[in-house]
Design a protein around this motif. Structure first.
Motif, mmCIF file in Angstrom:
data_model
loop_
_atom_site.group_PDB
_atom_site.id
_atom_site.type_symbol
_atom_site.label_atom_id
_atom_site.label_comp_id
_atom_site.label_asym_id
_atom_site.label_seq_id
_atom_site.Cartn_x
_atom_site.Cartn_y
_atom_site.Cartn_z
ATOM 1 N N SER A 135 0.833 -1.214 0.000
ATOM 2 C CA SER A 135 0.000 0.000 0.000
ATOM 3 C C SER A 135 0.865 1.260 0.000
ATOM 4 N N GLN A 140 -9.451 2.917 -0.657
ATOM 5 C CA GLN A 140 -10.142 1.800 -0.018
ATOM 6 C C GLN A 140 -11.492 2.229 0.548
ATOM 7 N N ASP A 152 -6.649 0.613 -4.188
ATOM 8 C CA ASP A 152 -6.184 0.137 -2.886
ATOM 9 C C ASP A 152 -7.242 -0.767 -2.263
ATOM 10 N N GLU A 153 -6.965 -2.067 -2.222
ATOM 11 C CA GLU A 153 -7.837 -3.071 -1.601
ATOM 12 C C GLU A 153 -9.304 -2.908 -2.035
ATOM 13 N N SER A 160 -11.977 -5.187 -0.017
ATOM 14 C CA SER A 160 -11.814 -5.413 1.429
ATOM 15 C C SER A 160 -13.123 -5.329 2.205
ATOM 16 N N SER A 215 -4.046 -5.842 -3.307
ATOM 17 C CA SER A 215 -5.103 -6.686 -2.749
ATOM 18 C C SER A 215 -4.512 -7.786 -1.879
#
Length: 282
Positions: A41, A94, A171-172, A175, A203
């Motif tokens: 990240s 995210q 970013d992710e 999630s 991820s």
């Protein structure tokens, strides 16, 4: 499109990126995988200049960025570099970071109008094009609080696309989503291939990465250990660190399957007991 060479990033005595080096071709969808704390990240934030790195070099869409120890910049130079880089690189956070007081359309046109200086009518045409791409044409007058999590994410994607960057960072992206929504997001990522963008995804979701990626980069200890196609990295990893990580993933998957099977047997026995207690026979 992206060339990262010997990038080092420290937080005090802690080295988070340790001579990270990798390449991403134009139009490739690349997923960066790795254990928590491996620096993936942080790498993403450095690629959009949300973080400055200490040493090394990045070249993204023809914009060269050097570490702060390699080249000192004045405030004006720093501002110009950030502006030029972000003209080519968009990011989807995210938590989406939508403006709650703006509609879906308002969120999508904000940056093209204020940053690129597009006339509002032209910005709306561009935004509506990308809202259609992510399936939100009917929601343009809605506010973020009126949308589901998956819909908010698609607004964030359309907002990034409306700047028409060469590179989009995620970013992710899975999630906070349930399994059904993850499948929808995977389909949408593959649909984005038609736009010819270079996409970089950080991820922890191995199945998602295997499904969407053209290239997978395995990160550990702050650097890229191995890169290749999903078939190569998941099925035939060359480095011991990658093999160990994939084994742990497979062990967890098998344990989960055994738990599911065991739970199914318990439910079957309980169901049989219930039927017998009611006087029903097999």
């Amino acid at each position: 499109m992206i060339e990262v060479t010997n990038v080092v990033k420290r937080y005090g005595p802690n080295t988070v990126l340790n001579n990270a080096t990798f390449q991403i071709e134009e139009g490739q969808l690349t997923t960066i995988l790795g254990p928590s704390g491996c620096g993936k990240s942080t790498m993403l934030r450095c690629m959009n200049r949300l973080e400055k790195f200490d040493r090394g070099r990045m070249n993204i869409a023809g914009v060269e960025v050097l570490g702060t120890e390699d080249k000192k910049l004045t405030a004006a130079e720093e501002k110009d570099l950030t502006r030029r880089l972000r003209a080519h690189v968009g990011i989807v956070f995210q938590n989406f970071n939508l403006f709650p007081h703006l509609t879906v359309l308002g969120n999508a046109i904000e940056a093209p109008v204020t940053v690129k200086g597009l006339p509002r009518k032209e910005a709306e045409e561009v935004a509506r094009h990308y809202l259609s791409k992510v399936g939100l044409s009917a929601k343009e007058e809605f506010y973020p609080a009126q949308l589901s999590g998956g819909q908010q994410q698609r607004v964030a994607i359309a907002r990034a696309l409306a700047m028409e960057p060469d590179v989009i960072l995620f970013d992710e992206p899975t999630s906070a989503l349930d399994p059904q929504l993850i499948q929808e997001v995977a389909r949408m990522f593959r649909a984005l291939d038609d736009l010819g963008k270079t996409i970089v995804v950080v991820s922890h979701d191995m199945n998602f990465a295997r499904r969407i990626s053209d290239q997978v980069i395995y990160f550990e200890g702050g650097h890229a250990v191995e890169a290749g196609t999903p078939e190569e990295v998941f099925g035939r990893p060359q480095k011991e660190e990658t093999r160990a990580f994939m084994r742990s993933f497979q062990d967890e998957d098998e344990a989960g399957n055994e738990a599911d099977a065991s739970e199914g047997k318990v439910e079957e026995v309980a169901d049989k007991g219930t039927r017998l207690s009611l006087g029903q026979e097999e």
